[in-house]
Design a protein around this motif. Structure first.
Motif, PDB file in Angstrom:
ATOM      1  N   MET A   1       0.743  -1.338   0.068  1.00  0.00           N
ATOM      2  CA  MET A   1      -0.124  -0.172  -0.128  1.00  0.00           C
ATOM      3  C   MET A   1       1.008   1.088   0.011  1.00  0.00           C
ATOM      4  O   MET A   1       1.925   1.506   0.852  1.00  0.00           O
ATOM      5  N   PRO A   2       0.574   2.251  -0.978  1.00  0.00           N
ATOM      6  CA  PRO A   2       1.520   3.332  -1.019  1.00  0.00           C
ATOM      7  C   PRO A   2       1.166   4.331   0.265  1.00  0.00           C
ATOM      8  O   PRO A   2       0.345   4.151   1.091  1.00  0.00           O
ATOM      9  N   HIS A   3       2.445   4.920   0.682  1.00  0.00           N
ATOM     10  CA  HIS A   3       2.174   5.775   1.710  1.00  0.00           C
ATOM     11  C   HIS A   3       2.454   7.314   1.179  1.00  0.00           C
ATOM     12  O   HIS A   3       2.870   7.570   0.230  1.00  0.00           O
ATOM     13  N   LEU A   4       1.924   8.204   2.242  1.00  0.00           N
ATOM     14  CA  LEU A   4       2.207   9.509   1.893  1.00  0.00           C
ATOM     15  C   LEU A   4       3.391  10.377   2.420  1.00  0.00           C
ATOM     16  O   LEU A   4       3.548  10.226   3.410  1.00  0.00           O
ATOM     17  N   ALA A   5       4.156  10.873   1.605  1.00  0.00           N
ATOM     18  CA  ALA A   5       4.960  11.865   2.024  1.00  0.00           C
ATOM     19  C   ALA A   5       4.751  13.140   2.160  1.00  0.00           C
ATOM     20  O   ALA A   5       3.920  13.625   1.349  1.00  0.00           O
ATOM     21  N   LEU A   6       5.380  13.712   3.158  1.00  0.00           N
ATOM     22  CA  LEU A   6       4.835  15.309   3.557  1.00  0.00           C
ATOM     23  C   LEU A   6       6.475  16.073   3.619  1.00  0.00           C
ATOM     24  O   LEU A   6       7.130  15.282   4.551  1.00  0.00           O
ATOM     25  N   TYR A   7       6.786  16.935   2.997  1.00  0.00           N
ATOM     26  CA  TYR A   7       7.769  17.744   3.127  1.00  0.00           C
ATOM     27  C   TYR A   7       7.272  19.056   3.543  1.00  0.00           C
ATOM     28  O   TYR A   7       6.457  19.898   2.865  1.00  0.00           O
ATOM     29  N   THR A   8       7.709  19.810   4.440  1.00  0.00           N
ATOM     30  CA  THR A   8       7.423  21.199   5.083  1.00  0.00           C
ATOM     31  C   THR A   8       8.768  22.131   5.063  1.00  0.00           C
ATOM     32  O   THR A   8       9.821  21.587   5.332  1.00  0.00           O
ATOM     33  N   PHE A   9       8.568  23.226   4.596  1.00  0.00           N
ATOM     34  CA  PHE A   9       9.821  24.030   4.578  1.00  0.00           C
ATOM     35  C   PHE A   9       9.283  25.623   5.079  1.00  0.00           C
ATOM     36  O   PHE A   9       8.418  26.077   4.478  1.00  0.00           O
ATOM     37  N   GLY A  10      10.053  26.136   5.845  1.00  0.00           N
ATOM     38  CA  GLY A  10       9.882  27.450   6.182  1.00  0.00           C
ATOM     39  C   GLY A  10      10.986  28.286   6.531  1.00  0.00           C
ATOM     40  O   GLY A  10      11.926  27.657   7.015  1.00  0.00           O
ATOM     41  N   VAL A  11      11.251  29.764   6.256  1.00  0.00           N
ATOM     42  CA  VAL A  11      12.295  30.500   6.760  1.00  0.00           C
ATOM     43  C   VAL A  11      11.898  31.172   7.994  1.00  0.00           C
ATOM     44  O   VAL A  11      10.848  32.016   7.918  1.00  0.00           O
TER      45      VAL A  11
END
Length: 182
Positions: free
Chosen positions: A1-11
């Motif tokens: 089953m696929p998984h969900l990747a989450l990338y966050t980026f803030g300055v």
């Protein structure tokens, strides 16, 4: 089953190593947010440096998550003393779980303060994409997907809560995939 990747980026408005109360406040609440998120249903894993410390991102060993990378438009420091960014890379079972974790509890409280701590950059601050079971996304994947989202908008390979896609690439309605973020 696929998984969900989450990338966050803030300055951040100030470097992580800055002793200013605002930066210290962000860092302190961040540790508590990470603890709560890691206990949330649907959370699978997040990139953690083997021997990382506050601000030690570029030099750290990230294991299977790959070499640390940031968007090319990030123009602030890259040393422990000057790094002014906050970023995460995580895996989830599904979009609903990720949405619930982001828009409830302690993370929601922190999210409501984001403009106290973060600059407004004109770039997206997060992106989702699906990965096959057993695949660990890398920092470079996250940077690439965030750039794709910025340049082309939501698509199956890079999307947001509000314009999301199922693992097979079909668009999902926000109410089917998530709770309604406030």
């Amino acid at each position: 089953m696929p998984h969900l990747a989450l990338y966050t980026f803030g300055v951040l408005k100030a470097p992580l190593a800055d002793p200013a109360p605002l930066t210290r406040e962000f860092y302190d609440i961040g540790e508590a947010v990470y603890r709560k998120i890691s206990q949330h249903p649907g959370y699978l894993a997040r990139a953690e440096a083997a021997d990382g410390d506050r601000g030690m991102l570029f030099e750290a060993d990230w294991g299977a998550w790959g070499e640390f990378a940031v968007p090319s438009w990030y123009g602030k420091g890259r040393t422990v003393e000057t790094t002014a960014l906050a970023t995460t890379l995580s895996l989830w079972t599904d979009l609903r779980s990720a949405c619930d974790a982001v828009y409830t509890g302690l993370h929601r409280t922190a999210l409501n303060r984001r403009y106290d701590w973060f600059e407004r950059t004109g770039h997206p601050n997060y992106v989702f994409w699906w990965v096959s079971d057993g695949v660990i996304p890398t920092w470079k994947d996250g940077v690439s997907r965030l750039g794709h989202l910025h340049d082309h908008g939501s698509a199956p390979q890079a999307f947001t809560f509000h314009h999301s896609f199922a693992p097979d690439g079909t668009p999902t309605r926000p109410q089917d995939a998530t709770t309604t973020p406030a």
